[in-house]
Scaffold this motif. Structure first.
Motif, mmCIF file in Angstrom:
data_model
loop_
_atom_site.group_PDB
_atom_site.id
_atom_site.type_symbol
_atom_site.label_atom_id
_atom_site.label_comp_id
_atom_site.label_asym_id
_atom_site.label_seq_id
_atom_site.Cartn_x
_atom_site.Cartn_y
_atom_site.Cartn_z
ATOM 1 N N GLN A 127 -32.169 -44.333 41.683
ATOM 2 C CA GLN A 127 -32.120 -43.698 40.366
ATOM 3 C C GLN A 127 -32.558 -42.235 40.466
ATOM 4 O O GLN A 127 -33.442 -41.886 41.254
ATOM 5 N N TYR A 166 -28.771 -52.367 32.031
ATOM 6 C CA TYR A 166 -29.393 -51.764 30.855
ATOM 7 C C TYR A 166 -28.404 -51.813 29.700
ATOM 8 O O TYR A 166 -27.197 -51.747 29.886
ATOM 9 N N ASP A 184 -24.191 -47.308 31.414
ATOM 10 C CA ASP A 184 -25.052 -48.461 31.645
ATOM 11 C C ASP A 184 -24.187 -49.708 31.744
ATOM 12 O O ASP A 184 -22.979 -49.607 32.003
ATOM 13 N N TYR A 211 -27.552 -46.674 34.637
ATOM 14 C CA TYR A 211 -28.424 -47.852 34.631
ATOM 15 C C TYR A 211 -27.563 -49.121 34.649
ATOM 16 O O TYR A 211 -27.009 -49.514 33.623
#
Length: 335
Positions: free
Chosen positions: A235, A280, A248, A277
């Motif tokens: 990340q 997420y 996401d 993400y």
């Protein structure tokens, strides 16, 4: 706000706290039927609206079963693992409002009794709550008023260090709620005239998937979720910048809005990171799934150890606040 318990499904107290905060600022609010709170600031253009949202509900649990030995089994609220709450202090709230403290433990915790204590799986079968009352049976527990379905909140253990770190459970997403409340306070104190009518939704069911998927006016063009940026291997997000989400688990966020947010950050010297993400979802993605025809985006302060022992730095909150301050005064993407 971190010290006010608010697991998804039991957020009345904290919504009332936020409602009182905004009332002091003379900002009109209303509650939706789900119990969330909506504040609206009129803008020069009333035909095109913006909506910003952050969620005040948190992870938590419910009493699943009262065991014969007077301990409690849990059923989790939200997406997290049992190992992240092992050893945590908690509060059980009964339907009548009584509160009792306890500790979340493995049934096989004592190494002096259970030789394989370290090998047992952390799951619903093996985890339990030790109540801080003299209880040794189901009857003892029920005499306290505790019953199946009672809410369980985790001790947030809030600490702000001299170096600027904020350590606490539930920074997801109370850190962003605090940023939005301070944004509203700044707009009011500086008497800022917004270019578009702007709604602030404090949602209260995001952790279970549907907090911000309703009460979006037909005039709403842009919808920006303010939530955490998740930190980990691979990340870009860190604890010192605002994270701008490109994608996401729901798919890519609106490309034009993402580029506008990056442009605002660069023009105003705001430190940011772009990130993806994979596991997420946000209130903005919930709104898209609900079928709303909106331009959606997601930003937020970087938070370490999400859905566990979370931490961020004041600098991440400041960078997020600055980006929001410039965003609500910027021109909208209308096509």
């Amino acid at each position: 706000m971190l010290t006010i318990s608010s697991p998804s499904g039991n957020t009345y107290e904290i919504i009332s706290y936020i409602e009182a905060f905004l009332r002091e600022l003379e900002i009109n609010t209303k509650r939706n039927r789900k119990g969330g709170l909506i504040a609206t600031l009129p803008g020069k253009d009333a035909l095109h609206h913006r909506m910003l949202t952050a969620h005040v509900d948190t992870l938590g649990a419910m009493v699943k079963e009262i065991k014969a030995n007077g301990r409690l089994k849990l059923d989790l609220i939200g997406g997290f693992k049992y190992n992240s709450i092992e050893g945590e202090y908690c509060t059980i709230e009964t339907a009548s409002g009584k509160k009792y403290t306890g500790t979340i433990l493995m049934h096989q915790t004592s190494v002096h009794v259970y030789r394989d204590a370290d090998k047992k799986e952390r799951n619903q079968e093996n985890m339990e709550i030790r109540i801080d009352e003299r209880v040794n049976s189901q009857e003892d527990v029920r005499a306290l008023g505790i019953e199946v379905g009672d809410f369980i909140s985790f001790d947030p253990r809030v600490e702000i260090t001299p170096s600027g770190f904020i350590k606490s459970r539930h920074l997801d997403d109370k850190a962003s709620v605090a940023i939005l409340l301070q944004l509203l306070k700044k707009i009011k104190s500086e008497n800022i005239s917004l270019p578009y009518t702007t709604h602030i939704l404090i949602s209260n069911n995001e952790e279970i998937g549907y907090g911000g998927n309703s009460n979006i006016t037909p005039e709403t063009v842009e919808y920006l979720a303010v939530d955490m940026g998740a930190i980990g291997d691979g990340q870009a997000t860190d604890e010192y910048t605002v994270s701008i989400c490109a994608k996401d688990s729901s798919g890519p966020y609106h490309y034009g809005l993402r580029k506008r947010l990056v442009q605002l950050a660069e023009e105003n010297g705001i430190q940011y990171k772009l990130d993806i993400y994979p596991f997420y979802g946000s209130d903005a993605s919930a709104a898209i799934r609900a079928g709303h025809d909106i331009i959606h985006g997601l930003i937020g302060p970087g938070i370490d150890a999400s859905h566990a022992f979370e931490r961020t730095h004041k600098q991440a909150l400041e960078q997020t606040a600055q980006l929001l301050y410039h965003y609500v005064q910027s021109e909208m993407i209308l096509s």
